[in-house]
Design an enzyme around this catalytic site. Sequence first.
Site, PDB file in Angstrom:
ATOM      1  CE  LYS A  85      -3.393  -0.578   2.930  1.00 22.99           C
ATOM      2  NZ  LYS A  85      -4.248  -0.537   4.162  1.00 22.99           N
ATOM      3  CE  LYS A  97      -3.515  -3.764   9.964  1.00 23.49           C
ATOM      4  NZ  LYS A  97      -3.922  -2.884   8.865  1.00 23.49           N
ATOM      5  CG  ASN A 212     -13.300   5.800  11.104  1.00 21.75           C
ATOM      6  OD1 ASN A 212     -12.687   5.457  10.100  1.00 21.75           O
ATOM      7  ND2 ASN A 212     -13.105   6.957  11.697  1.00 21.75           N
ATOM      8  CB  SER A 337      -0.990   7.560   9.131  1.00 15.76           C
ATOM      9  OG  SER A 337      -1.967   7.089  10.019  1.00 15.76           O
TER      10      SER A 337
HETATM   11  N1  GLU Z   1      -5.004   0.638   9.734  1.00 13.86           N
HETATM   12  C1  GLU Z   1      -5.003   1.443   8.544  1.00 13.86           C
HETATM   13  C2  GLU Z   1      -4.702   0.595   7.321  1.00 13.86           C
HETATM   14  O1  GLU Z   1      -4.953  -0.586   7.301  1.00 13.86           O
HETATM   15  C3  GLU Z   1      -4.098   2.642   8.682  1.00 13.86           C
HETATM   16  C4  GLU Z   1      -2.664   2.358   8.958  1.00 13.86           C
HETATM   17  C5  GLU Z   1      -1.842   3.576   9.315  1.00 13.86           C
HETATM   18  O2  GLU Z   1      -2.392   4.667   9.344  1.00 13.86           O
HETATM   19  O3  GLU Z   1      -0.656   3.400   9.548  1.00 13.86           O
HETATM   20  O4  GLU Z   1      -4.306   1.090   6.300  1.00 13.86           O
END
Ligand code: GLU
Length: 394
Positions: A85, A97, A212, A337
Amino acid sequence: MNMLESAQALIQRSAKHLGLKEAEIEAFISPVAEHDFEITVDDITHHAYRIQHNNKRGPFKGGIRFHPHVDKAEVRALATLMSIKGAAVNIPMGGGKGGVAFDPREFDDAHVEKVARAYVRALQEHIGPDKDVPAPDMNTDGAVIDWMVDEYEQLTGDTSKASFTGKSIAGGGSEGREEATGRGGVIALREYCKKHGLNTNGLKVAVQGVGNVGFYFAKIAETELGVSVVAAANSKVMKYNTEGLGFGDKVFSRHIMDELNGEIRPSNDIIQADVDVLVFAALGEVIDTENQAEIQADIVLELANGPVDDEALQQIEARNVRVIPDVIANAGGVIVSYLEWLQNREGEHWGEARVNAKLDEILTSAMSDAMKRAESDGVLLKEAAFVIALERLV
Ligand code: GLU
């Protein structure tokens, strides 16, 4: 096919398309580090993980989820998807993660806070603004992240706040972060429609998941693209209204389903909703080869991580259902983020318009790159996103 198998199959296919060697592919697939530990609070032990998949382009980056389904294979898959990503949307962040295998809704806030703090104590040496920057994910939010930041500050003396993102605004978070994943989905859909000459005004949309992510997608898509969200589902029910459920003037709450005015149907009916766009904004592993034929929509938007497995993806694309892939469609969260991390490091606090404009610029260009690559290389949009990411990563 589980989420990890799907992610790895996509990596294999895209890497072969690029002519990468088997050893390079294997090296990319295996994570840099896996932290697998137990947290015991109030005499209850929960299993916890942090998987640091790739930091070639920047610190490991990705959320921490609190969910009973959390296990090592799931966290590995999600960490891998974060690496893809970040590279697919071209931000200087790696992939990681974390998760704790428990259901926070079955415990009081005091217990959840203790879990959050214990998680940070166990990982303190391995995280930090230049090492690994966690964020919220399923069942974690600004409040949980604020506890983690506080614990991290007490342990290390780091007051930059850049050790975590997705903090509350008062705790050093960014404007627009809460809406960011949903808003990013709206931008991805808008760009897809623009490229294919589709008018978004009046498009019928169904949304699975009104947390959300799903909520802000529905609200912003109605307000800014003029779509009509006719169906929405949580894990218990679906609400359906041909006139639209009217998310535009709603405020986010955990009880949003009760506020929607529509006919009540079984939750799973959302998959077969007669709509133009079907949005998955809840769990992963929703669509496989068994149920893919039920999808009637022309476009599937993956706002959750890994909702459609790789075999099902190829089957639905073969019958001309187009999938806007998770690694771009839901990247709005990690993009903002990254902007939050930048603001913390510079000691700045940007206005919401500035944050949203930057998010728009980054995602619009990621969508454009992926759509062009899909066309030029004759691959699916999801494969194109993986190809672009692997080119930047390997
Ligand atoms: N948990 C979100 C995702 O799966 C955001 C991760 C982040 O902001 O680092 O993309």
